[in-house]
Design a protein around this motif. Structure first.
Motif, PDB file in Angstrom:
ATOM      1  N   GLY B 152     -81.575 -21.283 -48.790  1.00  0.00           N
ATOM      2  CA  GLY B 152     -82.946 -20.983 -49.172  1.00  0.00           C
ATOM      3  C   GLY B 152     -83.860 -20.850 -47.967  1.00  0.00           C
ATOM      4  O   GLY B 152     -83.580 -20.090 -47.031  1.00  0.00           O
ATOM      5  N   PRO B 153     -84.968 -21.597 -47.955  1.00  0.00           N
ATOM      6  CA  PRO B 153     -85.982 -21.410 -46.909  1.00  0.00           C
ATOM      7  C   PRO B 153     -85.496 -21.703 -45.500  1.00  0.00           C
ATOM      8  O   PRO B 153     -86.100 -21.210 -44.536  1.00  0.00           O
ATOM      9  N   TRP B 154     -84.429 -22.447 -45.352  1.00  0.00           N
ATOM     10  CA  TRP B 154     -83.884 -22.662 -44.002  1.00  0.00           C
ATOM     11  C   TRP B 154     -83.503 -21.340 -43.344  1.00  0.00           C
ATOM     12  O   TRP B 154     -83.451 -21.232 -42.126  1.00  0.00           O
ATOM     13  N   MET B 155     -83.202 -20.335 -44.177  1.00  0.00           N
ATOM     14  CA  MET B 155     -82.735 -19.051 -43.646  1.00  0.00           C
ATOM     15  C   MET B 155     -83.878 -18.121 -43.255  1.00  0.00           C
ATOM     16  O   MET B 155     -83.649 -17.001 -42.788  1.00  0.00           O
ATOM     17  N   SER B 156     -85.087 -18.556 -43.447  1.00  0.00           N
ATOM     18  CA  SER B 156     -86.248 -17.716 -43.184  1.00  0.00           C
ATOM     19  C   SER B 156     -86.127 -16.984 -41.845  1.00  0.00           C
ATOM     20  O   SER B 156     -85.898 -17.599 -40.809  1.00  0.00           O
ATOM     21  N   GLY B 157     -86.263 -15.662 -41.875  1.00  0.00           N
ATOM     22  CA  GLY B 157     -86.243 -14.879 -40.644  1.00  0.00           C
ATOM     23  C   GLY B 157     -84.866 -14.615 -40.073  1.00  0.00           C
ATOM     24  O   GLY B 157     -84.753 -14.008 -39.002  1.00  0.00           O
ATOM     25  N   THR B 158     -83.818 -15.048 -40.757  1.00  0.00           N
ATOM     26  CA  THR B 158     -82.468 -14.891 -40.190  1.00  0.00           C
ATOM     27  C   THR B 158     -81.894 -13.519 -40.513  1.00  0.00           C
ATOM     28  O   THR B 158     -81.826 -13.133 -41.678  1.00  0.00           O
ATOM     29  N   THR B 159     -81.518 -12.787 -39.466  1.00  0.00           N
ATOM     30  CA  THR B 159     -80.744 -11.564 -39.670  1.00  0.00           C
ATOM     31  C   THR B 159     -79.489 -11.682 -38.817  1.00  0.00           C
ATOM     32  O   THR B 159     -79.539 -12.217 -37.707  1.00  0.00           O
ATOM     33  N   PRO B 160     -78.379 -11.177 -39.330  1.00  0.00           N
ATOM     34  CA  PRO B 160     -77.131 -11.297 -38.568  1.00  0.00           C
ATOM     35  C   PRO B 160     -77.181 -10.460 -37.295  1.00  0.00           C
ATOM     36  O   PRO B 160     -77.512  -9.274 -37.342  1.00  0.00           O
ATOM     37  N   VAL B 161     -76.890 -11.071 -36.171  1.00  0.00           N
ATOM     38  CA  VAL B 161     -76.764 -10.367 -34.892  1.00  0.00           C
ATOM     39  C   VAL B 161     -75.343 -10.621 -34.397  1.00  0.00           C
ATOM     40  O   VAL B 161     -75.081 -11.613 -33.720  1.00  0.00           O
ATOM     41  N   PRO B 162     -74.412  -9.738 -34.756  1.00  0.00           N
ATOM     42  CA  PRO B 162     -73.017  -9.975 -34.366  1.00  0.00           C
ATOM     43  C   PRO B 162     -72.851  -9.957 -32.849  1.00  0.00           C
ATOM     44  O   PRO B 162     -73.633  -9.298 -32.148  1.00  0.00           O
ATOM     45  N   PRO B 163     -71.857 -10.670 -32.340  1.00  0.00           N
ATOM     46  CA  PRO B 163     -71.570 -10.596 -30.901  1.00  0.00           C
ATOM     47  C   PRO B 163     -71.252  -9.156 -30.520  1.00  0.00           C
ATOM     48  O   PRO B 163     -70.661  -8.423 -31.303  1.00  0.00           O
ATOM     49  N   GLN B 164     -71.665  -8.751 -29.305  1.00  0.00           N
ATOM     50  CA  GLN B 164     -71.545  -7.346 -28.906  1.00  0.00           C
ATOM     51  C   GLN B 164     -70.470  -7.101 -27.852  1.00  0.00           C
ATOM     52  O   GLN B 164     -69.860  -6.041 -27.826  1.00  0.00           O
ATOM     53  N   SER B 165     -70.284  -8.063 -26.972  1.00  0.00           N
ATOM     54  CA  SER B 165     -69.449  -7.789 -25.800  1.00  0.00           C
ATOM     55  C   SER B 165     -68.111  -8.498 -25.927  1.00  0.00           C
ATOM     56  O   SER B 165     -68.069  -9.692 -26.205  1.00  0.00           O
ATOM     57  N   PRO B 166     -67.015  -7.763 -25.717  1.00  0.00           N
ATOM     58  CA  PRO B 166     -65.717  -8.425 -25.756  1.00  0.00           C
ATOM     59  C   PRO B 166     -65.500  -9.293 -24.521  1.00  0.00           C
ATOM     60  O   PRO B 166     -65.812  -8.864 -23.403  1.00  0.00           O
ATOM     61  N   VAL B 167     -64.987 -10.497 -24.707  1.00  0.00           N
ATOM     62  CA  VAL B 167     -64.645 -11.318 -23.532  1.00  0.00           C
ATOM     63  C   VAL B 167     -63.272 -10.928 -23.045  1.00  0.00           C
ATOM     64  O   VAL B 167     -62.403 -10.527 -23.812  1.00  0.00           O
ATOM     65  N   GLN B 168     -63.094 -11.071 -21.749  1.00  0.00           N
ATOM     66  CA  GLN B 168     -61.753 -10.971 -21.183  1.00  0.00           C
ATOM     67  C   GLN B 168     -61.141 -12.351 -21.208  1.00  0.00           C
ATOM     68  O   GLN B 168     -61.685 -13.272 -20.612  1.00  0.00           O
ATOM     69  N   PRO B 169     -60.027 -12.516 -21.911  1.00  0.00           N
ATOM     70  CA  PRO B 169     -59.405 -13.834 -21.927  1.00  0.00           C
ATOM     71  C   PRO B 169     -58.840 -14.189 -20.552  1.00  0.00           C
ATOM     72  O   PRO B 169     -58.647 -13.324 -19.697  1.00  0.00           O
ATOM     73  N   GLY B 170     -58.596 -15.480 -20.384  1.00  0.00           N
ATOM     74  CA  GLY B 170     -57.960 -15.940 -19.161  1.00  0.00           C
ATOM     75  C   GLY B 170     -58.882 -16.791 -18.311  1.00  0.00           C
ATOM     76  O   GLY B 170     -60.029 -17.050 -18.673  1.00  0.00           O
ATOM     77  N   ALA B 171     -58.373 -17.213 -17.157  1.00  0.00           N
ATOM     78  CA  ALA B 171     -59.149 -18.044 -16.244  1.00  0.00           C
ATOM     79  C   ALA B 171     -60.162 -17.166 -15.521  1.00  0.00           C
ATOM     80  O   ALA B 171     -59.830 -16.096 -15.037  1.00  0.00           O
ATOM     81  N   GLN B 172     -61.392 -17.614 -15.464  1.00  0.00           N
ATOM     82  CA  GLN B 172     -62.438 -16.799 -14.844  1.00  0.00           C
ATOM     83  C   GLN B 172     -63.671 -17.638 -14.542  1.00  0.00           C
ATOM     84  O   GLN B 172     -63.784 -18.776 -14.983  1.00  0.00           O
ATOM     85  N   SER B 173     -64.569 -17.020 -13.831  1.00  0.00           N
ATOM     86  CA  SER B 173     -65.851 -17.651 -13.575  1.00  0.00           C
ATOM     87  C   SER B 173     -66.891 -16.956 -14.436  1.00  0.00           C
ATOM     88  O   SER B 173     -67.056 -15.745 -14.355  1.00  0.00           O
TER      89      SER B 173
END
Ligand SMILES: [Zn+2]
Lengths: 250, 321
Positions: B152-173
């Motif tokens: 209900g009201p807890w969701m006020s203003g919420t729109t889904p913003v899916p993740p956009q950038s693929p991560v490269q798996p593995g050890a990294q900085s």
């Protein structure tokens, strides 16, 4: 004694119907007097009865597949069982004539909004006994939504029937691949099962009249009579005239 | 770096309404409610905002999943963002006030309790495994509908913003912090687990649960168990499950594995014995796990979600018209 099998799982105890027995509608629903008149013929001998057990979830996790099991084996001889959902665009779900089978049925339905599902049991003598369960249609959240449904690939595997018979308990479960379209979605004609019949060498065992609110790819559970020993034939047909046949042996 | 950055410490901080007022959210909604998070520094530069051990409901406002923030010289790496815009905004406020802003956000998987707060982090990369981004985009609207009806009201203003950038798996900085990004699966089709090299902390996402019933809507039991084997080969100094407390033992690993095996066996047994799903549900969870958070409702949900897997194995095709 209950014919339910919940006690076969560790921790699973006996189940009881929880609504108060009596002449009052436990949910005081505006629709129920109309439905009672339409489908039961407004019987004078009617009451809510704890002997009619209806198992179902508290909330519709997947509104396309809400599972129920009803057990009227405590009622005595049963003529038919009428299943309705108060607040469904198509309130009539199914009518079950147990015949030689015992009055127990497992099935799944689609749910539109929070509502009681009612099993009205007509006893052989004529009086009606009701069991019901209220299901909230709010769902549980992380549900994978309906993306998997409504895809135009229903022909794939259409009519496939799966089944199994358990001689020890008399259970028979049947699964049939069928779209069960309600006809309410724009551009998709109604296409649902209308009838399923169980037969053996001695003739008809039980008959089921089905309507659109029954789930897509329905799975149904029956409790066979003890006199069934040979294979059981399952016949079904739908609104488009398709016929489905399968045979299952112990 | 703060002077105490070389010693492990625990700290608690209330992030309340003051932190959110500066963000561009519907203020009427914000003024009415607040999560009032407590953030704990469980290892050096590893902050945990712990979710409630419960199902999504209006008492917890959807704050059920763990959010982890890793301190870097460029701001925080935020791992999972909660269920609502408000929750994301309060997490963001903590990052801004205490960790110098946000360098990047990671979503461990596509379930909405882990990414529906993303809108507050859209000014920096929001990273995930590829299938997670696809599933989030595909299911976003359905999740949104469900969450609005539940929260209900807890969701006020919420729109889904899916993740956009693929991560490269593995050890990294990542923003200068050494991480190992592990692409696993089984809880969903793509589950990202993160090992923080500096502290040895494992951030497991929903591959691990502790004292809260695992959710199974997209589970593949065999794949999940294989992922648990991968996690079991690690020697983390501490573990943050997707749901449940930070701990220094293998408790979440053992409990999650035991839960999956017992529930898998229970559902297979139910289908093999000819029970209906409503009967399997009515019998309740495996007794040993009945006391977990979100029980019995999570077990009830799991029966509906997974029943077909078991039934298809228990039944035989008798006709293929
Ligand atoms: Zn989660």
């Amino acid at each position: 004694m209950s014919a339910l099998l919940t006690q076969l799982l560790p921790g699973g105890g006996p189940v009881r119907q929880d609504a108060a027995p009596g002449k009052a509608d436990p949910w005081d629903s505006g629709m129920w007097p109309l439905h009672r008149a339409d489908w039961l013929g407004d019987p004078a001998d009617w009451r809510n009865d704890a002997a009619v057990v209806v198992l179902g979830p508290e909330a519709a996790e997947d509104a396309m597949h809400v599972p129920f099991t009803l057990d009227a084996t405590g009622v005595g001889a049963v003529e038919r069982i009428v299943v309705t959902i108060d607040y469904s665009p198509i309130p009539q779900v199914l009518t079950f004539w147990p015949g030689r089978a015992r009055p127990l049925l497992g099935f799944g339905v689609k749910y539109e909004s929070g509502s009681p599902l009612r099993a009205s049991v007509q006893r052989a003598g004529g009086g009606w006994r009701m069991g019901a369960r209220y299901v909230s249609a709010m769902g549980g959240g992380c549900t994978a939504p309906a993306a998997a449904h409504g895809q135009p690939d229903w022909q794939e595997g259409f009519g496939e029937m799966r089944a199994r018979l358990w001689p020890d308990t008399g259970r028979l479960r049947v699964w049939l691949r069928h779209p069960q379209d309600t006809g309410l979605a724009p551009g998709i004609a109604a296409h649902h099962l209308t009838e399923m019949v169980l037969e053996d060498d001695a003739g008809q065992i039980a008959r089921l009249e089905l309507h659109a609110p029954v789930e897509e790819n329905p799975a149904l559970t029956f409790l066979l009579p003890e006199d069934v020993s040979g294979p059981v034939t399952i016949r079904a047909r739908d609104t488009m005239g398709y016929r489905f046949v399968g045979e299952v042996a112990a | 770096m703060t002077p105490d950055s070389n010693i492990r410490r625990r700290a608690l901080l209330k992030v309340g309404i003051a932190g959110t007022a500066s963000l561009a959210l519907p203020l009427a909604a914000v003024a009415a409610r607040s999560y009032g998070f407590e953030a704990a520094e469980v290892a050096d530069g590893v902050w945990l905002i712990a979710g409630a051990q419960d199902s999504l409901n209006r008492d917890n406002g959807g704050a059920i999943a763990n959010t982890v923030l890793l301190r870097t010289g460029q701001g925080a790496i935020v791992i999972d963002t909660g269920s609502t815009a408000l929750m994301g905004a309060e997490i963001r406020a903590f990052a801004d006030q205490r960790l110098g802003g946000v360098a990047a956000t990671l979503n461990t998987h596509h379930h909405p309790d882990h990414w529906f707060g993303n809108a507050a982090f859209a000014d920096a990369p929001i990273l995930s495994l590829g299938p997670t981004a696809q599933a989030a985009a595909l299911n976003g609207q359905g999740y949104s509908d469900a969450l609005y009806s539940i929260l209900g009201p807890w969701m006020s203003g919420t729109t889904p913003v899916p993740p956009q950038s693929p991560v490269q798996p593995g050890a990294q900085s990542l923003a200068g912090r050494a991480l190992t990004l592990m692409p696993l699966a089984g809880h969903t089709e793509a589950d990202l687990a993160i090992l923080d090299a500096d502290t040895g902390t494992l951030i497991a996402g929903d591959l691990l649960f502790l004292d809260r019933a695992p959710t199974l809507p997209d589970a593949d039991m065999a794949t999940w168990r294989a992922s648990l084997d991968s996690l079991g080969a690690l020697q983390p100094s501490g573990t943050i499950p997707g749901h449940g407390p930070f701990h220094r033992s293998s408790a979440a690993l053992a409990q999650t594995r035991a839960y999956l095996e017992a529930t898998d066996a229970r559902l297979m047994r139910a289908a093999e014995l000819g029970l209906t799903p409503a009967e399997a549900m009515a019998a309740g969870p495996v007794p040993d796990f009945a006391g977990l958070g979100a029980m019995p409702e999570e077990y009830h949900r799991s029966v509906v979600q997974r029943w077909a897997d078991y039934e298809q194995r228990a039944l035989t095709t008798i006709s293929d018209a």
